[in-house]
Design an enzyme around this catalytic site. Structure first.
Site: not given
Lengths: 412, 268
Positions: A101, A123, A389
């Protein structure tokens, strides 16, 4: 494949079009109040995309701050157990904040500063995007507000603490199911009011144009590194790339640089308690075309067009929609979308811990579970790249009680 | 002349402004909802905006979110909303606008919606999350323009975009008075006046203003600036506070009558 999509397939690498459409998907389905901001954002993004100073600064931060490039690791014991193709792990779990991210939030926060915005909102589901946004907000000295469902606040408590430590305000969202979808609803409501001075950092390849394109572009550093690393390590391209898909940012980041190559792309959705149970998050596998959160894509919905609740053990995949480019890749059969249950993901989670000494995020465990199956069916000379990830420390609170219960069941 | 045009023309003749009421269809259920709305129409409502409940109302504040949730819990879908319009049409000739998020319309089918909405007696549709950039896919499968597509302008809409929006608008323009979701407080009257003047220079359609308007004083102030005032959350709040009480239809009718008075010319 739909005939009109055949010609679009050639354009894969160049989409979306000027209006933000990937074939019939994507677009900007948002309140009129937000349109000028979205148009301004698109304009700003186009300018920085070709601005050498911006790109240099982004590259510096990705290297020196986010810790890129992340390694590509040949998981030998996992490969041996799977008994077929070689499994390589793209170690996004080693990036700063523990997930992919950060690639996107570094980019968007830099863009926010370039646009003169000092307030960020975001969010978050699993909390990884929230942590990454809080992190880059701290780095640039910006105000930061993170919207998070109350259910996710409960199941991802460590990330809530991290966001608060980093100086962000975590806004609990109790409407709906108290998960990612509701957090996004509330972030959009807040943004409509604060749009003049606030930048909305969307964490997935979802939302209105230009977000699906922009987030993908910021994430495609994953795939670009893999392309070089696999060549250096094995001297040939992989047979397939495998990534989990909730909204789909880590998958899009891995897939995009390979769209025009003859390499299989496999997206793994969350089957939750099983597709047949209705408790899952497989928008591509079991949903239909609809409009949610600003773009047209596949969504879980009933016959009246009401959005259905998603379910997954993994908060990051617990979302009833999916990014529009994935919908397009499915429609054109450029990518294959499969799904993995909570149970299978949990098993893969443990397997990686024991065999490789790596604790994967529950999200990534879905991709791993499929990779283990896929490797077993393929010849040894095939190479598979799995996007690991994120790291799984945040999930211990979910996993530990489940495994304890299982032990007790076995003992009794 | 369609019902929307006729209504605004008639009101203009009397120097009155339109009282536009938003109500979520099917709150608390379709039967009671019909009673409430009928009472409001009889009491002098000029235009009805009938809200299609949606699971994810991102443009709405808590009051309409809750009314939407109640309607959904009662099982209200778009076909029920169209059924309600058909029933209302037997009792009233005021314009009825279907007010919806896009997804329920998409799931119903754009062409089927156009046909069934007109057959039921609807006059227009307003889609909260479909800007002009995306509406062509919808209008492309409509055989005619008998169903008005009501467009929104907002405090963030620059003049050149107003032009683009009004060029494809029909029925009336809905100007959103302020930033934020439905039901938020406080009104920027000066800004509303300026925006309405800008709109006047690019359109001859009637202009209604909504969002955050609830008291008689606010209605009077806004009515002086435009052609119609939209009241939504204030009605929904009254419904919520009195759900299940037998006097609720009368309470709503009384509120409509009080608010309607503020849309008359000041001299009367």
């Amino acid at each position: 494949m739909h005939p009109s999509h055949a010609s679009l397939k050639e354009a894969h690498g160049r989409l979306p079009d000027a209006a933000g459409h990937f074939g019939p998907f994507g677009g900007r389905y948002i309140a009129e109040t937000l349109m000028p901001a979205i148009l301004e954002l698109e304009e700003a993004y186009r300018r920085i995309a070709s601005d050498p100073a911006f790109q240099q600064e982004l590259a510096r931060l990705l290297r020196d701050y986010a810790g890129r490039p992340t390694p590509l690791f040949l998981a030998e014991r996992l490969t041996a157990q799977a008994g077929g193709a070689a499994i390589y792990l793209k170690r996004e779990d080693l990036a700063h904040t523990g997930a992919h991210k950060i690639n996107n939030t570094v980019g968007q926060t830099l863009l926010a500063r370039w646009m003169g915005k000092r307030k960020l909102i975001a969010e978050t589901g699993a909390g990884q995007h929230g942590v990454a946004t809080a992190t880059t907000a701290a780095l640039f000295g910006m105000e930061c507000r993170i919207f998070m469902g109350v259910e996710d606040i409960r199941r991802q408590a460590p990330n809530v603490q991290r966001m608060r430590l980093l100086g962000a305000e975590v806004v609990p969202v109790s409407s709906g199911t108290g998960t990612l979808k509701d957090a996004m609803n509330e972030a959009m409501r807040y943004w409509v009011e604060a749009v003049s001075d606030t930048f909305y950092v969307i964490g997935s390849v979802a939302g209105p144009h230009p977000y699906p394109m922009m987030v993908r572009d910021f994430q495609q550093v994953i795939g670009m590194e893999v392309k070089q690393q696999i060549q250096a390590a094995a001297g040939r391209p992989p047979a397939a790339l495998i990534a989990c898909v909730g909204g789909g940012s880590n998958a899009m980041g891995l897939f995009h640089p390979f769209l025009e190559d003859a390499i299989e792309l496999i997206g793994v959705e969350a089957a939750g308690k099983g597709i047949g149970s209705g408790k899952h998050a497989a928008a591509l596998g079991a949903g239909s075309v609809g409009v949610l959160h600003g773009s047209k894509s596949y969504v879980l919905q009933d016959a009246d067009g009401q959005i259905r609740e998603a379910h997954s053990i993994s908060a990051g995949l617990d979302y009833p929609g999916v990014g529009p480019e994935h919908a397009f890749l499915k429609e054109t059969a450029r990518a294959r979308y499969v799904s993995v249950t909570d149970e299978e993901a949990l098993h893969a989670f443990q397997t990686l811990c024991r065999l490789e000494g790596i604790i994967p995020a529950l999200e990534s465990s879905h991709a791993l579970a499929w990779a283990i199956k896929e490797a077993g069916r393929r010849p040894r000379q095939d190479l598979l790249v799995v996007n690991l990830s994120g790291r799984g420390d945040k999930d211990l609170g979910i996993v530990a009680p489940l495994l304890r219960n299982r032990k007790e069941e076995q003992a009794s | 002349m369609n019902r929307i045009e006729a209504t605004f023309k008639q009101l203009a003749g009397k120097k009155e402004k339109a009282l536009v009421g938003f109500v979520t269809a099917g709150d608390p259920d379709t039967e009671q909802s019909l009673k409430l709305i009928s009472a409001m129409c009889t009491a002098g409502l000029d235009v009805l905006e009938l809200g299609v409940p949606f699971s994810d109302p991102t443009a709405d504040g808590p009051v309409i979110q809750r009314s939407s949730a109640r309607a959904l819990a009662a099982g209200t879908g778009l076909s029920h909303v169209l059924g309600m319009i058909e029933a209302l049409r037997r009792r009233t000739q005021i314009p009825i606008i279907v007010f919806s998020y896009y997804n329920p319309i998409l799931a119903y089918g754009a062409a089927a919606f156009h046909r069934d909405a007109l057959n039921a007696g609807a006059d227009g549709v307003l889609l909260v999350d479909v800007p002009p950039e995306e509406s062509e896919e919808l209008t492309a499968c409509w055989p005619d323009n008998r169903l008005c597509l009501i467009r929104l302008t907002t405090p963030t809409t620059p003049p050149e975009r107003m032009q683009r929006i009004s060029a494809c608008a029909s029925g009336f323009i809905y100007h959103v008075s302020k930033l934020g979701v439905t039901g938020s407080q406080g009104l920027p009257l000066e800004d509303i006046g300026r925006k309405v003047r800008q709109l006047r220079s690019v359109t001859r359609l009637p202009i209604c203003v909504g969002f955050g308007i609830s008291t008689p004083q606010e209605i009077a102030a806004v009515a002086g600036l435009c052609d119609g005032v939209v009241i939504g959350s204030a009605f929904e709040r009254l419904i919520e506070e009195n759900i299940g009480k037998p006097e609720l239809p009368d309470l709503l009718a009384a509120r409509v009558a009080v608010l309607k008075r503020e849309t008359h010319p000041p001299s009367s």
